[in-house]
Design a protein around this motif. Sequence first.
Motif, PDB file in Angstrom:
ATOM      1  N   GLN A  43       0.833  -1.205   0.000  1.00 45.74           N
ATOM      2  CA  GLN A  43       0.000   0.000   0.000  1.00 45.74           C
ATOM      3  C   GLN A  43       0.868   1.256   0.000  1.00 45.74           C
ATOM      4  O   GLN A  43       0.615   2.211  -0.746  1.00 45.74           O
ATOM      5  N   LEU A  44       1.895   1.261   0.804  1.00 42.94           N
ATOM      6  CA  LEU A  44       2.825   2.389   0.872  1.00 42.94           C
ATOM      7  C   LEU A  44       3.479   2.650  -0.482  1.00 42.94           C
ATOM      8  O   LEU A  44       3.521   3.789  -0.962  1.00 42.94           O
ATOM      9  N   LEU A  45       3.977   1.599  -1.126  1.00 39.05           N
ATOM     10  CA  LEU A  45       4.708   1.766  -2.379  1.00 39.05           C
ATOM     11  C   LEU A  45       3.785   2.117  -3.543  1.00 39.05           C
ATOM     12  O   LEU A  45       4.264   2.555  -4.595  1.00 39.05           O
ATOM     13  N   ALA A  46       2.466   1.947  -3.364  1.00 37.27           N
ATOM     14  CA  ALA A  46       1.510   2.268  -4.426  1.00 37.27           C
ATOM     15  C   ALA A  46       0.964   3.685  -4.327  1.00 37.27           C
ATOM     16  O   ALA A  46       0.138   4.092  -5.145  1.00 37.27           O
ATOM     17  N   LEU A  47       1.416   4.464  -3.339  1.00 35.63           N
ATOM     18  CA  LEU A  47       0.875   5.812  -3.150  1.00 35.63           C
ATOM     19  C   LEU A  47       1.277   6.771  -4.262  1.00 35.63           C
ATOM     20  O   LEU A  47       0.614   7.798  -4.467  1.00 35.63           O
ATOM     21  N   GLY A  48       2.383   6.487  -4.972  1.00 37.41           N
ATOM     22  CA  GLY A  48       2.858   7.388  -6.008  1.00 37.41           C
ATOM     23  C   GLY A  48       3.830   8.430  -5.498  1.00 37.41           C
ATOM     24  O   GLY A  48       4.095   9.434  -6.166  1.00 37.41           O
ATOM     25  N   ILE A  49       4.403   8.198  -4.315  1.00 37.51           N
ATOM     26  CA  ILE A  49       5.383   9.120  -3.716  1.00 37.51           C
ATOM     27  C   ILE A  49       6.765   8.487  -3.833  1.00 37.51           C
ATOM     28  O   ILE A  49       6.985   7.366  -3.361  1.00 37.51           O
ATOM     29  N   ASP A  50       7.685   9.183  -4.472  1.00 38.53           N
ATOM     30  CA  ASP A  50       9.040   8.658  -4.670  1.00 38.53           C
ATOM     31  C   ASP A  50       9.975   9.020  -3.534  1.00 38.53           C
ATOM     32  O   ASP A  50      10.781   8.201  -3.094  1.00 38.53           O
ATOM     33  N   ARG A  51       9.875  10.285  -3.067  1.00 35.30           N
ATOM     34  CA  ARG A  51      10.829  10.766  -2.060  1.00 35.30           C
ATOM     35  C   ARG A  51      10.209  11.913  -1.281  1.00 35.30           C
ATOM     36  O   ARG A  51       9.234  12.534  -1.744  1.00 35.30           O
ATOM     37  N   VAL A  52      10.776  12.217  -0.131  1.00 35.91           N
ATOM     38  CA  VAL A  52      10.369  13.372   0.667  1.00 35.91           C
ATOM     39  C   VAL A  52      11.618  14.104   1.133  1.00 35.91           C
ATOM     40  O   VAL A  52      12.725  13.546   1.144  1.00 35.91           O
ATOM     41  N   ARG A  53      11.453  15.355   1.516  1.00 36.89           N
ATOM     42  CA  ARG A  53      12.535  16.133   2.111  1.00 36.89           C
ATOM     43  C   ARG A  53      12.480  15.993   3.630  1.00 36.89           C
ATOM     44  O   ARG A  53      11.393  15.954   4.213  1.00 36.89           O
ATOM     45  N   VAL A  54      13.656  15.977   4.246  1.00 41.78           N
ATOM     46  CA  VAL A  54      13.751  15.717   5.680  1.00 41.78           C
ATOM     47  C   VAL A  54      14.471  16.883   6.356  1.00 41.78           C
ATOM     48  O   VAL A  54      15.592  17.242   5.965  1.00 41.78           O
ATOM     49  N   ALA A  55      13.850  17.460   7.383  1.00 41.06           N
ATOM     50  CA  ALA A  55      14.365  18.674   8.028  1.00 41.06           C
ATOM     51  C   ALA A  55      15.506  18.412   8.993  1.00 41.06           C
ATOM     52  O   ALA A  55      16.187  19.348   9.413  1.00 41.06           O
ATOM     53  N   GLY A  56      15.744  17.164   9.392  1.00 35.57           N
ATOM     54  CA  GLY A  56      16.811  16.886  10.345  1.00 35.57           C
ATOM     55  C   GLY A  56      16.538  17.560  11.676  1.00 35.57           C
ATOM     56  O   GLY A  56      15.473  17.411  12.264  1.00 35.57           O
ATOM     57  N   GLY A  57      17.498  18.364  12.150  1.00 31.92           N
ATOM     58  CA  GLY A  57      17.364  19.011  13.449  1.00 31.92           C
ATOM     59  C   GLY A  57      16.611  20.331  13.413  1.00 31.92           C
ATOM     60  O   GLY A  57      16.452  20.979  14.457  1.00 31.92           O
ATOM     61  N   LEU A  58      16.130  20.749  12.250  1.00 31.47           N
ATOM     62  CA  LEU A  58      15.424  22.024  12.151  1.00 31.47           C
ATOM     63  C   LEU A  58      14.020  21.907  12.738  1.00 31.47           C
ATOM     64  O   LEU A  58      13.323  20.925  12.516  1.00 31.47           O
ATOM     65  N   THR A  59      13.609  22.921  13.480  1.00 30.70           N
ATOM     66  CA  THR A  59      12.261  22.951  14.050  1.00 30.70           C
ATOM     67  C   THR A  59      11.277  23.537  13.039  1.00 30.70           C
ATOM     68  O   THR A  59      11.667  24.088  11.997  1.00 30.70           O
ATOM     69  N   GLU A  60       9.998  23.464  13.371  1.00 31.05           N
ATOM     70  CA  GLU A  60       8.987  24.072  12.518  1.00 31.05           C
ATOM     71  C   GLU A  60       9.204  25.576  12.383  1.00 31.05           C
ATOM     72  O   GLU A  60       9.005  26.157  11.308  1.00 31.05           O
ATOM     73  N   ILE A  61       9.631  26.224  13.465  1.00 31.34           N
ATOM     74  CA  ILE A  61       9.873  27.671  13.397  1.00 31.34           C
ATOM     75  C   ILE A  61      11.103  27.971  12.553  1.00 31.34           C
ATOM     76  O   ILE A  61      11.148  28.978  11.830  1.00 31.34           O
ATOM     77  N   ASP A  62      12.127  27.126  12.589  1.00 30.11           N
ATOM     78  CA  ASP A  62      13.280  27.300  11.702  1.00 30.11           C
ATOM     79  C   ASP A  62      12.839  27.277  10.244  1.00 30.11           C
ATOM     80  O   ASP A  62      13.267  28.116   9.435  1.00 30.11           O
ATOM     81  N   LEU A  63      11.997  26.324   9.900  1.00 27.19           N
ATOM     82  CA  LEU A  63      11.507  26.211   8.526  1.00 27.19           C
ATOM     83  C   LEU A  63      10.649  27.417   8.148  1.00 27.19           C
ATOM     84  O   LEU A  63      10.784  27.976   7.054  1.00 27.19           O
ATOM     85  N   ALA A  64       9.762  27.823   9.056  1.00 29.02           N
ATOM     86  CA  ALA A  64       8.903  28.986   8.791  1.00 29.02           C
ATOM     87  C   ALA A  64       9.731  30.250   8.622  1.00 29.02           C
ATOM     88  O   ALA A  64       9.442  31.090   7.757  1.00 29.02           O
ATOM     89  N   GLU A  65      10.773  30.400   9.447  1.00 29.45           N
ATOM     90  CA  GLU A  65      11.618  31.594   9.365  1.00 29.45           C
ATOM     91  C   GLU A  65      12.304  31.704   8.011  1.00 29.45           C
ATOM     92  O   GLU A  65      12.324  32.782   7.393  1.00 29.45           O
ATOM     93  N   ARG A  66      12.850  30.616   7.516  1.00 31.41           N
ATOM     94  CA  ARG A  66      13.541  30.650   6.224  1.00 31.41           C
ATOM     95  C   ARG A  66      12.595  31.034   5.103  1.00 31.41           C
ATOM     96  O   ARG A  66      12.939  31.826   4.227  1.00 31.41           O
TER      97      ARG A  66
END
Length: 340
Positions: A43-66
Motif C-alpha cells: 500500500q505504501l509503495l503504491a501511493l505514487g510518492i518517490d521521495r520526501v525532504r527531511v528537516a533533520g534538526g530544524l524545528t517548525e519555526i526554523d523552517l517557517a523563518e527561512r
Amino acid sequence: MSAYADTGTGIRIGPVHLWHPEHTLAVTDLPERATLPEARDRQLLALGIDRVRVAGGLTEIDLAERAALAALAGSGTDPADLDGLLLVQGRAPEYLMASEATRLQHRIGATRALTLGVGDLGCVSSSAAIEIGAALLRGRGGSGRILVAMGVRAAAAARYRPPMTVLGDCGAAFLLTTGDDSGGGRTARYRLLGQELRSDGRYADLFRIRYRELPPERWAEECADENAYSFQLAIESRNRLRELNAELLRRCATTQDELAAVVMQNLSMGAFAFWQDALGLKIADVCRDNLAGHGHLGPADVLMNLERLAPSVPAGGKVLVMNSSPVAAWCTALVERLPD
C-alpha cells in the motif's frame, strides 16, 4: 461556517515562497518499512510518492523563518512594515505554554505586526489563515500587508501515515495584500475571488498522536477507524466539496468550464483518481509531480501547487483550490491569476 466573495479589487496572494531541506529520503528507504506487514508495505509503495525532504534538526519555526525571510525579500518588504503576521501552527510545538508565533515575530523583526497563531484544522489551517488575513485587511479599510508563514515537519518518527500518505518537511510563506497596497501587492501572484470553509467535529480525533504518556521517540500517528476514514469520511468529503464548489462558483458567477485549472492537496495518486471521478474535475498534473517529489506537506500542499502552477495559467485565468483535512474540515477557494 465561512463564506466570502469579492468582486472588487480584492485580496492579493503570493507569490508563495517555499523552503525545502536539502536532505531527501526515498520512500523505499523509509525505516518503518522493516516492521510493516506485507500488505501495508504494498500500500505504501503504491501511493505514487518517490521521495520526501527531511528537516533533520530544524524545528517548525526554523523552517517557517527561512520561508518568511524569502517572502519578505522577494517582495521588497521591510519586516517592520508588516501589519500582521499569521503563523500556521505545527502539530507538535517545541514547548508547551510558549508562543511559537511571537518567536517567529522576533526572529524576522516584525516588530509592529499583529501576531497570531492559526491552527487546529490540519491541512485546512492555511486556508483559515487566508480567511483571517483577508478579514483583517478588509477591516483596515483595504490596505496593509500580512505575512502568512508555516513550518511543516513530521511530528512522529514514522513518516508513513497509514493508510493515506507519506509526510515530508518544508517551510512556506506568502504575503496577503490589497489592490491599494503599493508594496507587496505589486508582486502578487493571485487575487482571491472567494472562499468557503466548513468543519465537522464528529471527526475531530480520527487521526491522532498519543503523547502525554509516551516520550517523543515513541510517538506514532494512528487512525482511530480506517473504515470511517476510507468510506464514511470519503463520502462526506465528496458531498461537502461538491456543495462548497457549487456555492462558491455561484457566488463568483463562474462555471466549471471557465476554470483554467483545479488544485488540491497531495495525498496519493489514488486520491487524485477518486476526486476526479467523484467531482468531475481534472486535477492539475502539477499536483502529481509535487506529490511524487515531496510527499504530503500538510497545509503547504495547496500553496506549493498554486505557486508551481502559476507559469501555466494566463493572466485572468481562474483556479479552483480544494483543501480538506481529516479532522474534518473542508475549504474551496477561487483565485484569479494576476499579470506578472
